[in-house]
Scaffold this motif. Structure first.
Motif: not given
Length: 410
Positions: A217-242
């Motif tokens: 579960f994520l906030t609506k704003g975050t859910n809207l901003n996450i694309s169909d990118e693979r986890p191996e890519v977008y997870f790295e960005e999340i871990e770097a930022n938060h």
């Protein structure tokens, strides 16, 4: 549905422990006694709902499960004298969460309310927990309990509850997902961790794609901003930022599991983490008594996968809109994610997208259900349970207009 809870709670107040026999007792009571019981029932139902929303985070209708437990909670509150301690409050909520998870009130609701009220009268909350444990066979959560799929699974609300109670962090802001979050984009939405498009492209089944262990579960704003990118890519960005935000949502730290080809292994690992968190939160409700009630694991039955149920918020929104259309015409409210269960064990057999088990004119018309994009197997099961089924919202609207509101069609 709130009126139904209130009526059952009133039954419990008036009869003490026999809601099925209220018609035998009500005529013996004065108007003042019934009026007083109604006032107390309303107050205690409201208090129970606030406890469930505030402490467990189940703060909206879609994740409010185990509704049959509320009249029992209201009776407990009515019998309780003086202020309630935090320990008593949390133990009552532990009973509620357990009853909801194992579907105690999904089958013969009235008979189980009756049995639990008798247990409450005979031995209080401990006796109620004993009855629940004997009925189900254990109260500890196992990874296998998170193998369900779609938003009709009993462990969908459990995942939401864990997200709120453990204050899992949003992946866009890094902030804890507390129940009291404000702002129009702070409402929580379900997010597919491994994107649906990527999984379907890799030939995974609908049940695999919409597995509970693939939801967060994520906030609506975050859910809207996450694309169909693979986890191996977008997870790295999340871990770097938060840093730590992924782990707060029970994402396995092994990066090898973030790849599509390791999807099944990812689900298995996340189920382990979810079960551990569920037992941790349940133990937190019990405090020193945790070992007494959580020492034995609940059974994970080798039953066939539950069929049916909607797996997207778009489909849910369509059904919510249909339900509102029916109610605006002065007809009965439908039940989203209606369970077909084994009345003896409470185990789910199937989930109907939306159903009117007593008819849209309650007890005057036939039981009906709307099943969008569902299998012939589910249709047959629903028909066997006495439901007339419609496969589109438009077909159901035609039924309401022509057969319920208009002249019967020969």
């Amino acid at each position: 549905h709130l009126f139904g809870l209130l009526l059952r709670a009133l039954n419990a107040q008036v009869t003490g422990a026999k809601p099925l026999q209220v018609h035998l007792h009500l005529h013996e009571r004065s108007a003042e006694e019934v009026q007083g019981a109604l006032s107390r029932a309303g107050k205690h139902v409201d208090a129970a709902l606030n406890l469930i929303a505030g402490r467990l985070g189940l703060d909206h209708d879609r994740v409010f499960f185990g509704r049959g437990a509320v009249p029992v909670m209201a009776r407990y509150l009515d019998l309780h004298s003086g202020p309630m301690s935090q320990q008593e409050r949390d133990k009552l909520l532990f009973w509620y969460a357990q009853a909801a998870m194992w579907g105690r009130f999904s089958g013969s609701t009235e008979s189980f309310i009756d049995a639990d009220l008798e247990a409450l009268s005979a031995g209080g909350l401990d006796r109620m927990l004993d009855v629940l444990r004997l009925w189900h066979g254990g109260l500890r959560v196992e990874p296998g309990h998170f193998t369900g799929w779609n938003m009709g699974s009993r462990f969908y609300p459990v995942l939401y509850m864990l997200t709120r109670m453990a204050e899992a962090r949003d992946w866009g802001t890094g902030l804890p997902l507390k129940a009291e979050m404000l702002g129009k984009l702070s409402k929580l939405e379900v997010h597919h961790i491994f994107p649906k498009a990527q999984l379907y492209k890799a030939n995974f089944s609908r049940a695999d794609v919409n597995a509970i262990a693939n939801f967060c579960f994520l906030t609506k704003g975050t859910n809207l901003n996450i694309s169909d990118e693979r986890p191996e890519v977008y997870f790295e960005e999340i871990e770097a930022n938060h840093p730590g935000a992924l782990a707060s949502q029970w994402i396995p730290i092994d990066r090898n599991l973030w790849r599509i080809e390791k999807y099944q292994d990812f689900l298995a690992a996340r189920r382990e983490l979810l079960a551990a968190e569920a037992n941790k939160q349940l133990a937190g409700l019990l405090g020193p008594e945790a070992d007494r009630w959580l020492s034995n694991a609940a059974p994970v039955l080798a039953a066939p996968a539950v069929i049916g149920g909607f797996a997207s918020e778009a489909e849910e929104n369509e059904l919510v809109e249909l339900n509102a259309w029916v109610q605006n015409r002065g007809l009965a409210e439908g039940l989203l994610g209606y369970e077909l269960v084994d009345d003896t064990t409470g185990e789910q057999r199937a989930v109907l997208d939306i159903a009117w088990p007593q008819g849209v004119r309650q007890e005057l018309t036939e039981a009906v259900a709307v099943l969008i994009d569902e299998s012939a197997e589910l249709m047959s099961l629903a028909n066997s349970a006495g439901f007339r089924c419609f496969t589109t919202a438009d077909a159901f609207r035609q039924y309401v207009v022509h057969e319920v509101e208009g002249e019967p069609v020969s």
